[in-house]
Scaffold this motif. Structure first.
Motif, PDB file in Angstrom:
ATOM      1  N   ARG A   1       1.027  -1.003  -0.230  1.00 46.08           N
ATOM      2  CA  ARG A   1       0.294  -0.189  -0.168  1.00 46.08           C
ATOM      3  C   ARG A   1       0.696   1.360   0.108  1.00 46.08           C
ATOM      4  N   ALA A   2       1.994   0.805   1.535  1.00 45.51           N
ATOM      5  CA  ALA A   2       2.859   2.192   0.486  1.00 45.51           C
ATOM      6  C   ALA A   2       3.594   2.671  -0.723  1.00 45.51           C
ATOM      7  N   ALA A   3       4.121   1.289  -1.285  1.00 43.61           N
ATOM      8  CA  ALA A   3       4.486   1.289  -3.007  1.00 43.61           C
ATOM      9  C   ALA A   3       3.074   2.429  -3.519  1.00 43.61           C
ATOM     10  N   VAL A   4       2.533   1.865  -3.425  1.00 41.49           N
ATOM     11  CA  VAL A   4       0.701   2.177  -4.123  1.00 41.49           C
ATOM     12  C   VAL A   4       0.785   3.892  -4.378  1.00 41.49           C
ATOM     13  N   SER A   5       0.988   4.100  -2.727  1.00 44.36           N
ATOM     14  CA  SER A   5       1.075   5.731  -2.070  1.00 44.36           C
ATOM     15  C   SER A   5       2.235   6.766  -3.311  1.00 44.36           C
ATOM     16  N   LEU A   6       3.632   6.021  -3.175  1.00 43.79           N
ATOM     17  CA  LEU A   6       4.406   6.374  -3.384  1.00 43.79           C
ATOM     18  C   LEU A   6       4.314   6.441  -4.861  1.00 43.79           C
ATOM     19  N   ALA A   7       3.724   5.909  -5.589  1.00 43.53           N
ATOM     20  CA  ALA A   7       3.867   5.866  -7.144  1.00 43.53           C
ATOM     21  C   ALA A   7       2.392   6.590  -7.518  1.00 43.53           C
ATOM     22  N   ALA A   8       1.655   7.171  -6.845  1.00 43.91           N
ATOM     23  CA  ALA A   8       0.402   7.866  -6.852  1.00 43.91           C
ATOM     24  C   ALA A   8       0.792   9.244  -7.039  1.00 43.91           C
ATOM     25  N   ILE A   9       1.753   9.499  -5.558  1.00 46.34           N
ATOM     26  CA  ILE A   9       2.366  11.203  -5.807  1.00 46.34           C
ATOM     27  C   ILE A   9       3.003  11.065  -6.779  1.00 46.34           C
ATOM     28  N   ALA A  10       4.024  10.086  -6.917  1.00 43.89           N
ATOM     29  CA  ALA A  10       5.314  10.501  -8.255  1.00 43.89           C
ATOM     30  C   ALA A  10       4.452  10.575  -9.257  1.00 43.89           C
ATOM     31  N   ILE A  11       3.192  10.221  -9.886  1.00 46.52           N
ATOM     32  CA  ILE A  11       2.746  10.002 -10.928  1.00 46.52           C
ATOM     33  C   ILE A  11       2.168  11.510 -11.153  1.00 46.52           C
ATOM     34  N   ALA A  12       1.263  11.460 -10.080  1.00 46.80           N
ATOM     35  CA  ALA A  12       0.489  13.300  -9.660  1.00 46.80           C
ATOM     36  C   ALA A  12       1.415  14.074  -9.934  1.00 46.80           C
ATOM     37  N   THR A  13       2.892  14.346  -9.258  1.00 45.46           N
ATOM     38  CA  THR A  13       3.559  15.035  -9.498  1.00 45.46           C
ATOM     39  C   THR A  13       4.845  15.345 -10.923  1.00 45.46           C
ATOM     40  N   ALA A  14       4.386  14.118 -11.832  1.00 49.22           N
ATOM     41  CA  ALA A  14       4.634  14.002 -13.427  1.00 49.22           C
ATOM     42  C   ALA A  14       3.136  15.417 -13.986  1.00 49.22           C
ATOM     43  N   LEU A  15       2.209  14.865 -13.720  1.00 52.27           N
ATOM     44  CA  LEU A  15       1.433  14.739 -14.457  1.00 52.27           C
ATOM     45  C   LEU A  15       1.206  16.594 -14.293  1.00 52.27           C
ATOM     46  N   ALA A  16       1.140  17.127 -13.124  1.00 54.17           N
ATOM     47  CA  ALA A  16       1.195  18.609 -12.229  1.00 54.17           C
ATOM     48  C   ALA A  16       2.952  19.268 -13.287  1.00 54.17           C
ATOM     49  N   LEU A  17       4.198  18.654 -13.098  1.00 57.39           N
ATOM     50  CA  LEU A  17       4.775  19.710 -13.349  1.00 57.39           C
ATOM     51  C   LEU A  17       4.616  19.445 -15.063  1.00 57.39           C
ATOM     52  N   GLN A  18       4.258  18.569 -15.543  1.00 61.22           N
ATOM     53  CA  GLN A  18       3.752  18.653 -16.855  1.00 61.22           C
ATOM     54  C   GLN A  18       2.808  19.774 -17.706  1.00 61.22           C
ATOM     55  N   SER A  19       1.431  19.630 -16.300  1.00 62.06           N
ATOM     56  CA  SER A  19       0.591  20.155 -17.133  1.00 62.06           C
ATOM     57  C   SER A  19       1.218  21.916 -16.231  1.00 62.06           C
ATOM     58  N   GLN A  20       2.239  22.069 -15.522  1.00 62.25           N
ATOM     59  CA  GLN A  20       2.631  23.562 -15.282  1.00 62.25           C
ATOM     60  C   GLN A  20       3.331  23.689 -16.929  1.00 62.25           C
ATOM     61  N   ALA A  21       3.750  23.360 -17.121  1.00 64.90           N
ATOM     62  CA  ALA A  21       4.994  23.324 -18.417  1.00 64.90           C
ATOM     63  C   ALA A  21       4.033  23.515 -19.781  1.00 64.90           C
ATOM     64  N   ALA A  22       2.831  22.871 -19.838  1.00 66.63           N
ATOM     65  CA  ALA A  22       1.805  23.683 -20.099  1.00 66.63           C
ATOM     66  C   ALA A  22       1.113  25.533 -20.330  1.00 66.63           C
ATOM     67  N   THR A  23       0.819  24.921 -19.276  1.00 61.51           N
ATOM     68  CA  THR A  23       0.701  25.936 -19.064  1.00 61.51           C
ATOM     69  C   THR A  23       1.452  27.648 -19.430  1.00 61.51           C
ATOM     70  N   GLU A  24       2.850  27.374 -18.538  1.00 59.86           N
ATOM     71  CA  GLU A  24       3.412  28.161 -18.533  1.00 59.86           C
ATOM     72  C   GLU A  24       3.730  28.417 -20.617  1.00 59.86           C
ATOM     73  N   THR A  25       3.534  27.468 -21.258  1.00 53.37           N
ATOM     74  CA  THR A  25       3.877  27.545 -22.307  1.00 53.37           C
ATOM     75  C   THR A  25       2.545  28.267 -23.198  1.00 53.37           C
ATOM     76  N   LEU A  26       1.301  27.747 -22.688  1.00 50.21           N
ATOM     77  CA  LEU A  26       0.148  28.996 -23.159  1.00 50.21           C
ATOM     78  C   LEU A  26       0.722  30.325 -22.605  1.00 50.21           C
ATOM     79  N   ALA A  27       1.118  31.157 -21.403  1.00 46.59           N
ATOM     80  CA  ALA A  27       1.042  32.341 -21.114  1.00 46.59           C
ATOM     81  C   ALA A  27       1.558  32.245 -21.258  1.00 46.59           C
ATOM     82  N   ALA A  28       2.990  32.122 -21.874  1.00 48.15           N
ATOM     83  CA  ALA A  28       3.887  32.421 -22.823  1.00 48.15           C
ATOM     84  C   ALA A  28       3.470  33.722 -24.586  1.00 48.15           C
ATOM     85  N   GLN A  29       2.138  32.221 -24.741  1.00 41.44           N
ATOM     86  CA  GLN A  29       2.090  32.741 -26.257  1.00 41.44           C
ATOM     87  C   GLN A  29       0.659  33.453 -25.808  1.00 41.44           C
TER      88      GLN A  29
END
Length: 625
Positions: A80-108
């Motif tokens: 269960r702890a490993a699943v939680s860590l994986a979820a945190i990692a995936i959420a972090t990656a998706l959040a960073l990707q979303s931020q990058a896309a948002t920054e690109t759109l903001a720059a545009q």
């Protein structure tokens, strides 16, 4: 909310999850809730906040597992702890990707806001989803006010064609360009150069439209003004009753530029190459002519004129060199009088004004305005003929007044011829004949006969009706002949004539008979003015050279003078103070002197006589000029 609030919320939520995970007896993947912490941290739009939140969530997850289960058990809690860590990692990656896309759109979006064009994005139904700063500034609605509104309703769009046609073209090609109108918040109408681009989803369906608009209201107004100006100019060009020629001087300009590059002055080049004038005439091309000029030169087809200047300018023209020098000098215009050749080969006298281009932006086109002066020339010829007729009539009238004087002048030598002839006859009848005396008497008879012949010749020449012919004249001979014609009249009026001519006066150029008529008229007028006058009757004729090498002739008398009210009108035609006068004598005199390039004035004071001043250019002055 501000970034600080998001950070505080993430910290509190992380602590709450940690405590619940450690203290709760429930067995489950509670640490998965740390994903919410990462998502809250992502709201700050800062990459560092996401990474810090993720790291904190991982540390808290591991710490809670250690506190609750220790390091010895690796069963389902570890999974269960490993699943939680994986979820945190995936959420972090998706959040960073979303931020990058948002920054690109903001720059545009920031780039779109930097544009001076009005840019907005709308969905396929026309609802505005993006509104840049230029659109807010020009249209007057802020982004908050515009987003969510239907673009056509907000801006009162007026299309060049039906709206459905424009939309169909956009959907077909993905782009559309054209001119349309929008209305601002204040009600002003703007003319816009509009460019649309459609955004499609993965299935090819349109989901949004990017519209870019450039304000061309002023450009359209300037273009419309330019069109109106061109139409007005064309209307004036075509309908003017003055002939107008548009000429291309670019070839001549290029030739002159080459001369300037060689370091030779234009004036020196023209002086050294007189044949350049004729070549330049052939370099100047006629671009356009108006109807008035076609009529002036009896041309039916406008294309007959689209040739060189040499085809229409008379061979005897002397004005083109001056026009070429004025063009080379950079003058704005040049005026003159010349002759153009009509379609039937006749010379048409014209007055012209050439307006040269004032700046390089005007190109190399020159406009020539031409006025036909054929009728004026005819009128001038008629006036000159009438003046000649009047002058002849005045001479006839003058000789009529001098009839007694002329008869006396002619009778004297004739009587002398008779007397000498009779004396010779008497000397022949003697025994023996006195031949020496006879020869002497015949010699005197011949001399007197020649004298009579000279008098008749002068009278005939004075009376002769002939075209004006200007010769180089000696002033002394001119005065002598004029005095001889009026000598009897002056003697009859008991007038003492004094002549004072400056020695070595230069000659003048003019018509002998016309200038004699001026002097005779002035002397007779003075004699008539002093007739019956008590006291001295004197007339003075003087001549001297002026400072500018002109000759000034002064005819002065001691008569009663001219009243002030008559001085201003003295040279007017038909104005006279004599009961039987024609009023043309002084008018003809003034016209004659001015035709010779001189001037004639009068001065008078009551009871102090009159003074007429005649100034004529000398041959020396003419040569200097």
């Amino acid at each position: 909310m501000s970034n600080s609030v998001y950070r505080l919320a993430a910290v509190l939520l992380a602590l709450g999850i940690f405590l619940f995970d450690v203290l709760s007896p429930l067995e489950g993947a509670i640490a998965v809730l740390y994903v919410l912490v990462v998502l809250i941290a992502a709201r700050t739009s800062r990459r560092a906040d996401v990474l810090v939140a993720a790291a904190g969530a991982i540390v808290l997850t591991v710490l809670a597992y250690v506190i609750s289960h220790g390091m010895e058990s690796f069963g389902s809690p570890a999974l269960r702890a490993a699943v939680s860590l994986a979820a945190i990692a995936i959420a972090t990656a998706l959040a960073l990707q979303s931020q990058a896309a948002t920054e690109t759109l903001a720059a545009q979006a920031r780039l779109l806001n930097l544009s001076h064009d009005m840019i907005f994005v709308r969905d396929i139904r026309g609802v505005i989803t993006f509104w840049n700063d230029a659109a807010a500034e020009v249209y007057g609605w802020t982004a908050a006010e515009a987003i969510g509104r239907v673009a056509d309703e907000l801006l009162g769009t007026k299309y060049p064609a039906d709206r459905a046609v424009v939309e169909a073209a956009l959907l077909k090609s993905g782009r559309w360009e054209g001119i349309l109108e929008h209305q601002t918040r204040t009600g002003a109408r703007l003319v816009l150069d509009s460019r649309w681009a459609i955004q499609r989803d993965r299935h090819g369906n349109g989901v949004g439209v990017l519209e870019t608009h450039t304000d061309i209201t002023e450009r359209q107004a300037a273009h419309a003004a330019l069109v109106r100006s061109e139409r007005r100019y064309r209307r004036m060009f075509d309908t003017s009753r003055i002939g107008v020629i548009e000429e291309d001087w670019s070839a001549v300009q290029a030739e002159l530029a080459n001369v300037a590059q060689e370091g030779t002055s234009i004036a020196d080049h023209l002086a050294a190459n007189p044949d350049f004038y004729m070549r330049a005439r052939r370099l100047i091309r006629i671009v356009d002519v108006n109807a008035a000029l076609l009529s002036m030169l009896s041309v039916d087809d406008r294309t007959q004129f689209l040739n060189t200047l040499d085809d229409v300018l008379g061979a005897a023209d002397t004005t083109f060199p001056g026009a070429l020098v004025a063009f080379a000098r950079g003058d704005a215009f040049y005026e003159g009088e010349t002759e153009m050749v009509s379609s039937d080969g006749k010379a048409v006298p014209v007055l012209f004004t050439i307006t040269f281009p004032s700046s390089p932006d005007d190109g190399d086109k020159a406009l020539v305005y031409v006025v036909d002066i054929t009728d004026r020339k005819r009128a001038q010829d008629a006036i000159q003929q009438a003046q000649a007729e009047l002058a002849h009539a005045a001479r006839v009238a003058t000789l009529g007044e001098l009839t007694a004087s002329i008869a006396h002048e002619v009778s004297q030598p004739l009587m002398a011829v008779v007397t000498n002839g009779e004396a010779g006859m008497r000397w022949l009848r003697r025994d023996p004949p006195e031949l020496n005396e006879v020869e002497f008497a015949l010699g005197r008879a011949v001399a007197e006969g020649r004298r009579a012949s000279d008098i008749v010749k002068r009278i005939r020449a004075f009376l002769k009706k002939a075209p004006s012919h200007r010769d180089e004249l000696a002033l002394s001979a001119l005065v002598e002949d004029a005095v001889a014609l009026v000598q009897r009249e002056i003697a009859k009026a008991n007038i003492q004539l004094k002549i004072d001519l400056q020695p070595h006066l230069p000659n003048i150029r003019g018509d002998r008979i016309q200038l004699q008529q001026v002097l005779v008229n002035l002397m007779i007028n003075a004699a008539h003015a002093m007739a019956g006058q008590d006291g001295a009757r004197m007339q003075f004729i003087t001549a001297a050279k002026t400072e500018v090498d002109d000759i000034e002739i002064i005819v002065q008398d001691t008569g009663p003078g001219i009243p002030n009210e008559h001085l201003q009108r003295l040279f007017e035609p038909f104005f006279t103070t004599k009961q039987d006068g024609m009023g043309m004598g002084l008018a003809i005199c003034k016209t004659t002197i001015e035709a010779h390039g001189g001037r004639m004035t009068v001065e008078s004071l009551p009871r102090q006589g009159a003074t007429f001043r005649v100034t004529l250019p000398s041959v020396d002055a003419s040569a200097t000029a």
